[in-house]
Design a protein around this motif. Structure first.
Motif, mmCIF file in Angstrom:
data_model
loop_
_atom_site.group_PDB
_atom_site.id
_atom_site.type_symbol
_atom_site.label_atom_id
_atom_site.label_comp_id
_atom_site.label_asym_id
_atom_site.label_seq_id
_atom_site.Cartn_x
_atom_site.Cartn_y
_atom_site.Cartn_z
ATOM 1 N N GLN A 1 0.843 -1.203 0.000
ATOM 2 C CA GLN A 1 0.000 0.000 0.000
ATOM 3 C C GLN A 1 0.875 1.249 0.000
ATOM 4 O OE1 GLN A 1 -3.327 0.540 -0.170
ATOM 5 N NE2 GLN A 1 -3.631 -1.649 -0.535
ATOM 6 N N LEU A 2 1.928 1.229 0.852
ATOM 7 C CA LEU A 2 2.826 2.394 0.903
ATOM 8 C C LEU A 2 3.555 2.579 -0.421
ATOM 9 C CD1 LEU A 2 4.429 2.335 4.441
ATOM 10 C CD2 LEU A 2 3.041 4.128 3.479
ATOM 11 N N PHE B 1 3.305 5.766 -2.563
ATOM 12 C CA PHE B 1 4.499 6.505 -2.968
ATOM 13 C C PHE B 1 4.623 6.542 -4.486
ATOM 14 C CE2 PHE B 1 6.373 5.646 1.365
ATOM 15 C CZ PHE B 1 6.356 6.962 1.758
ATOM 16 N N ASN B 2 4.303 5.425 -5.133
ATOM 17 C CA ASN B 2 4.344 5.403 -6.603
ATOM 18 C C ASN B 2 3.328 6.390 -7.182
ATOM 19 O OD1 ASN B 2 6.404 3.561 -6.806
ATOM 20 N ND2 ASN B 2 5.049 1.770 -7.008
ATOM 21 N N ALA B 3 2.126 6.435 -6.581
ATOM 22 C CA ALA B 3 1.094 7.360 -7.056
ATOM 23 C C ALA B 3 1.551 8.795 -6.853
ATOM 24 C CB ALA B 3 -0.221 7.090 -6.337
ATOM 25 N N ILE B 4 2.089 9.068 -5.641
ATOM 26 C CA ILE B 4 2.574 10.435 -5.367
ATOM 27 C C ILE B 4 3.729 10.763 -6.298
ATOM 28 C CG2 ILE B 4 3.763 11.841 -3.648
ATOM 29 C CD1 ILE B 4 2.035 10.565 -1.529
ATOM 30 N N THR B 5 4.659 9.825 -6.478
ATOM 31 C CA THR B 5 5.789 10.049 -7.362
ATOM 32 C C THR B 5 5.305 10.297 -8.780
ATOM 33 O OG1 THR B 5 7.131 8.571 -5.995
ATOM 34 C CG2 THR B 5 7.963 9.052 -8.189
#
Length: 158
Positions: free
Chosen positions: A19-20, A24-28
């Motif tokens: 999930q993290l 993080f991938n989505a935010i990145t």
């Protein structure tokens, strides 16, 4: 049980890490999309700035060219004004010269007319003087005769 808990914890840990990582991938990905969008906007703005700098350079060149043309036109206007003033002055002198010639001709005409008129008057006066002189001579002769007669009469009376 411990194994179960450990397994559950590992699964939860994996789920949480997944999930993290997804978060993080989505935010990145969002940040990379934003960075890409900002880079595209920046390159568009740089192109606009380049075009505007080019336009400004062209406008400065045009302004300089127009100022040079304006200075040249001003010099030409000044030259034409001087020529017009000189021509006007020449025209004024020509007009004065024409007036002078006309006045001289008028003076000659009036002078010759005046001379002719004075000659006529002189002839009239000569005629009058001749007649007057004749009359004066006659009167003088008459007066001398009378004086002579008077003297003779006086001498005869004596």
């Amino acid at each position: 049980m411990l194994k179960d808990i450990s397994k559950k914890l590992t699964m939860k840990k994996s789920f949480f890490v997944t999930q993290l990582e997804g978060f993080f991938n989505a935010i990145t990905q969002e940040y990379q999309d934003l960075i890409h969008q900002k880079e595209v906007e920046n390159s568009l703005l740089e192109e606009k700035v380049g075009k505007l700098e080019h336009d400004i350079a062209n406008l400065v060149g045009i302004r300089k060219k127009l100022q040079e043309e304006l200075a040249q036109k001003d010099r030409q206007i000044e030259k034409l004004a001087k020529e017009a003033a000189a021509e006007k002055e020449d025209a004024h002198y020509r007009q004065l010269l024409a007036e002078n010639i006309a006045l001289r001709e008028a003076l000659k005409k009036s002078g010759s007319e005046e001379v002719e008129r004075l000659r006529n008057e002189l002839e009239k006066m000569r005629t009058i003087l001749t007649k007057g002189a004749g009359s004066y001579q006659d009167a003088l002769s008459q007066q001398q005769r009378e004086m002579l007669i008077e003297e003779i009469t006086k001498s005869l009376k004596k």
